[in-house]
Scaffold this motif. Sequence first.
Motif, mmCIF file in Angstrom:
data_model
loop_
_atom_site.group_PDB
_atom_site.id
_atom_site.type_symbol
_atom_site.label_atom_id
_atom_site.label_comp_id
_atom_site.label_asym_id
_atom_site.label_seq_id
_atom_site.Cartn_x
_atom_site.Cartn_y
_atom_site.Cartn_z
ATOM 1 N N UNK A 236 8.302 -98.174 -2.581
ATOM 2 C CA UNK A 236 8.859 -99.245 -3.401
ATOM 3 C C UNK A 236 9.953 -99.989 -2.642
ATOM 4 N N UNK A 237 10.858 -99.234 -2.005
ATOM 5 C CA UNK A 237 11.948 -99.863 -1.258
ATOM 6 C C UNK A 237 11.415 -100.703 -0.107
ATOM 7 N N UNK A 238 10.396 -100.192 0.592
ATOM 8 C CA UNK A 238 9.828 -100.933 1.723
ATOM 9 C C UNK A 238 9.188 -102.237 1.252
ATOM 10 N N UNK A 239 8.428 -102.178 0.165
ATOM 11 C CA UNK A 239 7.760 -103.378 -0.335
ATOM 12 C C UNK A 239 8.759 -104.419 -0.814
ATOM 13 N N UNK A 243 9.281 -108.119 0.797
ATOM 14 C CA UNK A 243 9.206 -109.299 -0.049
ATOM 15 C C UNK A 243 10.454 -110.153 0.008
ATOM 16 N N UNK A 244 11.631 -109.496 0.030
ATOM 17 C CA UNK A 244 12.880 -110.238 0.076
ATOM 18 C C UNK A 244 13.059 -110.955 1.416
ATOM 19 N N UNK A 245 12.571 -110.332 2.487
ATOM 20 C CA UNK A 245 12.643 -111.005 3.785
ATOM 21 C C UNK A 245 11.834 -112.303 3.768
ATOM 22 N N UNK A 246 10.695 -112.239 3.108
ATOM 23 C CA UNK A 246 9.857 -113.441 3.018
ATOM 24 C C UNK A 246 10.533 -114.515 2.162
ATOM 25 N N UNK A 248 13.827 -114.894 1.648
ATOM 26 C CA UNK A 248 15.035 -115.402 2.282
ATOM 27 C C UNK A 248 14.766 -115.988 3.667
ATOM 28 N N UNK A 249 13.526 -115.856 4.153
ATOM 29 C CA UNK A 249 13.191 -116.396 5.463
ATOM 30 C C UNK A 249 13.667 -115.554 6.599
ATOM 31 N N UNK A 250 13.977 -114.252 6.317
ATOM 32 C CA UNK A 250 14.438 -113.352 7.378
ATOM 33 C C UNK A 250 13.287 -112.947 8.274
ATOM 34 N N UNK A 251 13.656 -112.388 9.446
ATOM 35 C CA UNK A 251 12.628 -111.962 10.395
ATOM 36 C C UNK A 251 12.055 -110.618 10.009
#
Length: 251
Positions: A236-239, A243-246, A248-251
């Motif tokens: 759950x934490x990994x997903x 998702x949050x990286x996507x 916020x536009x993070x790498x």
Amino acid sequence: MTRAATAEQYPSTLTIGDVLAHLKVDFPDLTISKIRFLETEGLVQPERTPSGYRKFSTGDVARLRYVLSQQRDHYLPLRVIKEQLDAIDRGLVPPGTSPDSPRAAHVAVASIPDNAPTAEHFRPAPAAMRMSKDELCNAAGLRADQLGELEQFGLVNARPGGYYDDDALAVATIVADLARFGLEGRHLRAFRTAAEREVGLFAQVVGPTGRQRGGEAKARAEETVRELAALSVRLHAALVQIGLREVTGGS
């Protein structure tokens, strides 16, 4: 007897029955079958007499106490606990600990693997607290209307008799932390739905083992549940992080 038993309180070696008697004070649900299961899993390795009887040392008892505490208090699977014990065996203990303490009782935060599950809010032991609604709100930092919303959406429920227990406090405390970011009970219904689905899925996995007779089968079923819960938290934490990286536009 205190929880941190010293070597002077034990004879030089103990039988498995002696070990059960010593540890059952703090771990009432412990059985000889559970001790044998932990030995089978490599968490403790008592010596054997020529006739095959187990001879537990004070270090073995301390090691078992550490394993049982990590299971009860942090709901860690045996795989993670074994990694911790291996680190302790290599000398990774926190500074300032007493050399007279049982070796396995030295808990080093640095020895916990980076990928260890953060599942400390799970409580494998039966809930024991009895709190009123006001006591629960004060302990968790919630308003009465917030608690009412959690009850409305099935995230927290009073026990028969109208009191609230450890489980209610664990959920309410997490929700209170989430509320600081503007999240309310209505936003969190999906968590309960997802949890119920996981429970149904994991019950299918554990069911065959849980239906077997014998203490070792029960211990293995409990360990499987603990491992599944820990893996579920990690997934759950990994997903969420992906998702949050996507977002916020993070790498």
